[in-house]
Design a protein around this motif. Sequence first.
Motif, PDB file in Angstrom:
ATOM      1  N   MET A   1       0.779  -1.235   0.142  1.00  0.00           N
ATOM      2  CA  MET A   1       0.074  -0.126  -0.087  1.00  0.00           C
ATOM      3  C   MET A   1       0.908   1.134  -0.030  1.00  0.00           C
ATOM      4  SD  MET A   1      -3.016  -1.021   2.572  1.00  0.00           S
ATOM      5  CE  MET A   1      -3.799   0.453   2.674  1.00  0.00           C
ATOM      6  N   THR A   2       2.103   1.370   0.666  1.00  0.00           N
ATOM      7  CA  THR A   2       3.024   2.421   0.706  1.00  0.00           C
ATOM      8  C   THR A   2       4.219   2.339  -0.160  1.00  0.00           C
ATOM      9  OG1 THR A   2       3.925   1.519   2.496  1.00  0.00           O
ATOM     10  CG2 THR A   2       2.052   2.913   3.038  1.00  0.00           C
ATOM     11  N   GLY A   3       4.125   1.404  -1.165  1.00  0.00           N
ATOM     12  CA  GLY A   3       5.436   1.111  -1.943  1.00  0.00           C
ATOM     13  C   GLY A   3       5.227   1.164  -3.359  1.00  0.00           C
ATOM     14  N   VAL A   4       3.933   1.482  -3.912  1.00  0.00           N
ATOM     15  CA  VAL A   4       3.645   1.490  -5.185  1.00  0.00           C
ATOM     16  C   VAL A   4       4.534   2.559  -6.051  1.00  0.00           C
ATOM     17  CG1 VAL A   4       1.438   0.508  -5.112  1.00  0.00           C
ATOM     18  CG2 VAL A   4       1.748   2.758  -5.080  1.00  0.00           C
ATOM     19  N   HIS A   5       4.916   3.588  -5.235  1.00  0.00           N
ATOM     20  CA  HIS A   5       5.604   4.421  -6.062  1.00  0.00           C
ATOM     21  C   HIS A   5       7.153   4.194  -6.212  1.00  0.00           C
ATOM     22  CE1 HIS A   5       6.641   5.070  -1.608  1.00  0.00           C
ATOM     23  NE2 HIS A   5       7.685   5.764  -2.012  1.00  0.00           N
ATOM     24  N   LEU A   6       7.578   2.979  -5.688  1.00  0.00           N
ATOM     25  CA  LEU A   6       8.853   2.646  -5.808  1.00  0.00           C
ATOM     26  C   LEU A   6       9.084   1.912  -7.224  1.00  0.00           C
ATOM     27  CD1 LEU A   6       9.619   1.360  -2.149  1.00  0.00           C
ATOM     28  CD2 LEU A   6      10.265   3.522  -3.309  1.00  0.00           C
ATOM     29  N   ALA A 109      -4.985   2.277  -7.153  1.00  0.00           N
ATOM     30  CA  ALA A 109      -5.926   3.526  -6.864  1.00  0.00           C
ATOM     31  C   ALA A 109      -6.052   3.968  -8.184  1.00  0.00           C
ATOM     32  CB  ALA A 109      -5.091   4.562  -5.991  1.00  0.00           C
ATOM     33  N   ALA A 110      -7.371   3.565  -8.934  1.00  0.00           N
ATOM     34  CA  ALA A 110      -7.601   4.193 -10.129  1.00  0.00           C
ATOM     35  C   ALA A 110      -7.294   5.397 -10.488  1.00  0.00           C
ATOM     36  CB  ALA A 110      -9.036   3.776 -10.579  1.00  0.00           C
ATOM     37  N   SER A 163      -0.030   6.193   2.010  1.00  0.00           N
ATOM     38  CA  SER A 163      -0.825   5.443   0.878  1.00  0.00           C
ATOM     39  C   SER A 163      -1.126   6.346  -0.042  1.00  0.00           C
ATOM     40  CB  SER A 163      -1.814   4.504   1.413  1.00  0.00           C
ATOM     41  OG  SER A 163      -2.438   4.042   0.187  1.00  0.00           O
ATOM     42  N   MET A 164      -1.695   7.390   0.217  1.00  0.00           N
ATOM     43  CA  MET A 164      -1.992   8.212  -0.876  1.00  0.00           C
ATOM     44  C   MET A 164      -0.971   8.962  -1.789  1.00  0.00           C
ATOM     45  SD  MET A 164      -4.663  11.466  -0.587  1.00  0.00           S
ATOM     46  CE  MET A 164      -3.410  12.643   0.318  1.00  0.00           C
ATOM     47  N   GLY A 165      -0.143   9.186  -0.978  1.00  0.00           N
ATOM     48  CA  GLY A 165       1.151   9.725  -1.631  1.00  0.00           C
ATOM     49  C   GLY A 165       1.984   8.886  -2.643  1.00  0.00           C
ATOM     50  N   SER A 166       1.780   7.545  -2.308  1.00  0.00           N
ATOM     51  CA  SER A 166       2.649   6.583  -3.157  1.00  0.00           C
ATOM     52  C   SER A 166       1.698   6.376  -4.351  1.00  0.00           C
ATOM     53  CB  SER A 166       2.610   5.098  -2.190  1.00  0.00           C
ATOM     54  OG  SER A 166       3.406   4.110  -3.129  1.00  0.00           O
ATOM     55  N   ASN A 167       0.602   6.349  -3.965  1.00  0.00           N
ATOM     56  CA  ASN A 167      -0.437   6.409  -5.421  1.00  0.00           C
ATOM     57  C   ASN A 167      -0.405   7.450  -6.148  1.00  0.00           C
ATOM     58  OD1 ASN A 167      -1.636   3.578  -5.189  1.00  0.00           O
ATOM     59  ND2 ASN A 167      -2.628   4.380  -3.200  1.00  0.00           N
ATOM     60  N   ILE A 168      -0.106   8.625  -5.644  1.00  0.00           N
ATOM     61  CA  ILE A 168      -0.236   9.867  -6.378  1.00  0.00           C
ATOM     62  C   ILE A 168       1.016   9.778  -7.272  1.00  0.00           C
ATOM     63  CG2 ILE A 168       0.272  12.459  -6.240  1.00  0.00           C
ATOM     64  CD1 ILE A 168      -1.507  12.581  -3.769  1.00  0.00           C
ATOM     65  N   VAL A 169       2.260   9.479  -6.508  1.00  0.00           N
ATOM     66  CA  VAL A 169       3.578   9.482  -7.279  1.00  0.00           C
ATOM     67  C   VAL A 169       3.575   8.447  -8.324  1.00  0.00           C
ATOM     68  CG1 VAL A 169       6.152   9.095  -6.823  1.00  0.00           C
ATOM     69  CG2 VAL A 169       4.723  10.220  -5.217  1.00  0.00           C
ATOM     70  N   ARG A 218      13.262   5.964  -2.905  1.00  0.00           N
ATOM     71  CA  ARG A 218      14.075   4.716  -2.567  1.00  0.00           C
ATOM     72  C   ARG A 218      13.119   4.188  -1.511  1.00  0.00           C
ATOM     73  NH1 ARG A 218      18.470   8.491  -2.909  1.00  0.00           N
ATOM     74  NH2 ARG A 218      19.772   8.332  -4.741  1.00  0.00           N
ATOM     75  N   GLU A 219      12.372   4.700  -0.603  1.00  0.00           N
ATOM     76  CA  GLU A 219      12.075   4.346   0.483  1.00  0.00           C
ATOM     77  C   GLU A 219      10.351   4.429   0.535  1.00  0.00           C
ATOM     78  OE1 GLU A 219      13.747   2.551   2.487  1.00  0.00           O
ATOM     79  OE2 GLU A 219      15.721   2.966   1.782  1.00  0.00           O
ATOM     80  N   PRO A 220       9.699   3.905   1.325  1.00  0.00           N
ATOM     81  CA  PRO A 220       8.304   4.195   1.427  1.00  0.00           C
ATOM     82  C   PRO A 220       7.873   5.448   1.881  1.00  0.00           C
ATOM     83  CG  PRO A 220       8.743   1.797   2.199  1.00  0.00           C
ATOM     84  CD  PRO A 220      10.231   2.404   2.099  1.00  0.00           C
ATOM     85  N   GLU A 221       8.839   5.884   2.844  1.00  0.00           N
ATOM     86  CA  GLU A 221       8.704   7.502   3.450  1.00  0.00           C
ATOM     87  C   GLU A 221       8.863   8.308   2.318  1.00  0.00           C
ATOM     88  OE1 GLU A 221      10.390   5.109   4.475  1.00  0.00           O
ATOM     89  OE2 GLU A 221       9.305   4.430   6.314  1.00  0.00           O
ATOM     90  N   ASP A 222       9.390   8.203   1.078  1.00  0.00           N
ATOM     91  CA  ASP A 222       9.694   9.185   0.194  1.00  0.00           C
ATOM     92  C   ASP A 222       8.486   9.598  -0.336  1.00  0.00           C
ATOM     93  OD1 ASP A 222      12.237   9.195   0.498  1.00  0.00           O
ATOM     94  OD2 ASP A 222      12.748   7.521  -0.882  1.00  0.00           O
ATOM     95  N   ALA A 223       7.414   8.594  -0.126  1.00  0.00           N
ATOM     96  CA  ALA A 223       5.937   8.804  -0.739  1.00  0.00           C
ATOM     97  C   ALA A 223       5.455  10.357  -0.482  1.00  0.00           C
ATOM     98  CB  ALA A 223       5.140   7.847  -0.548  1.00  0.00           C
TER      99      ALA A 223
END
Length: 511
Positions: A1-6, A109-110, A163-169, A218-223
């Motif tokens: 949930m928090t790593g899709v931006h990676l 996240a569509a 999670s939202m930030g990860s999906n946005i990125v 690089r990290e989940p927190e980067d979202a």
Amino acid sequence: MTGVHLQSFPAAHPPEIPDLPPLGLPWALAEARTFHLQGIGRLARAERAAAKQRAEQDASRYLAAETARLQAMRQQLAAEAQQWWQALVSNDEATVCEAVNTAFSDNPAAGCAVGVDGSVLSVVMRQQDLDAMPTQTPGLTPSGRPTLKNLTKRDKTLWWLTSMGSNIVATLKEGFATAPGITAIDLAVLTRLPDTQRLGFVAYGRWTRAAIESTPWREPEDALRFLDIGQEVACSVTTTASGNLSSTIKPLDTTRLPGLQDLLDHAQDEPDSGQASLADLDISLGTNTNTPPGDGAPVTDPYRIKPFAQWKQQAPAGPPPMTPMPPAPPTAPIALIPGQTLVLPEDAWQGLRLAISFSGADADLTLFLTADDGRVATDEDFIFYNQPSGAAGAARLVGKQPEGRHTVERATIHLSALPERVQRVVIAINMDVDTGLTCGSLTHAALHMDCTTGAAWMFQPPADPSIRAMVVAELYRHTIDGGPAWKLRAVGQGWADSLDGLARAHGVDVA
């Protein structure tokens, strides 16, 4: 949930038009003989000789006509591909939105591309509702035993925000990768608000390609960097004066963005209303991901061969085609058991039709054209969904489609047109790797084979739960009384590691 931006997304490139399937005179001759010999008995020597002569006269014309038609088709596809690519890179709105929405269709996240203004793409994203988030997280007791700990409201909000930030990125990265002419994306995020259970916007802003591509992920927190690298970013989750996250999520004021307000004003927030609902945006965009946007029909093979009979009826030159005798009525198929062999009649050498039918799961038909050692001479002798033709057309997959309660995939094999190096034809199936299912999930699986004389054979392979790929049957050359023959063997054995193991076992380089 928090790593899709990676994850990374491959950059779009001009479409590659597949090469034409090679066609050879032996294939054309086998097709022509199958047509002209229909209904002529084995003992009618004069009629059979005349039919074979007509087939030889037609084969070269048929081959030339099909080769020219397919070359014209490839030129047409190349022109259409070039036109599409130019529209994409020049930011044609319809082309960009269609391409981006196809890319977004499998996202957790569509996202939905809703417009293009110059080189700026507008996207709406549907984020998971806060109330749908887990309320507990794994932890340890003071004695070191695993346990579940209840999340505080702020911890749950931070998880949701990340999670939202990860999906946005991830949405921004995929949008830029898909549309090379886009330099910035205006993105707004919808979710159902906890207090009112109605949809509202909880984040929006503009992010440039340069900002996204120059930021390390690089990290989940980067979202959470999405808050800092965008332009005019607004977010419902804010930081209090003490440095903590706000524990409530309220809708953003959209009055200064008329487009967003208009979208909300016309949204239907009742999923059962029968009308299009923004509440179902994530569901509707995630369906039919294997179908092109706006087209309910499956993608077909652009290089599908025109059947000889159809070509013969349309041939502009030569004497009017003779109507062949109707094919012999089908007889009850001979049922085979594992390990059983039989000699195929000579008429089956010209045109052998086979079909694998099944239900319960999805599988693909695969053919290997091998030497006596069971290994292919080249990768071109490996016939599967990405390479549906081999041996200059002598073996070909002709399509898969639902028929009633079953799925049926068909192929044609002209044994007489196979080059001498091909001593064996391996007929196999392999399960869809992505599902993780085995052959045990297939129900009512059966191989059906027949030829124009009406002779037919059938074999039901075992539903083995330990394998993901199976050799269903083999056709192989044989000698009987000093003359050539082809035999059929029912097999029903396989491999646990699906298509890769099946391919390696038959000499295909899958590295």
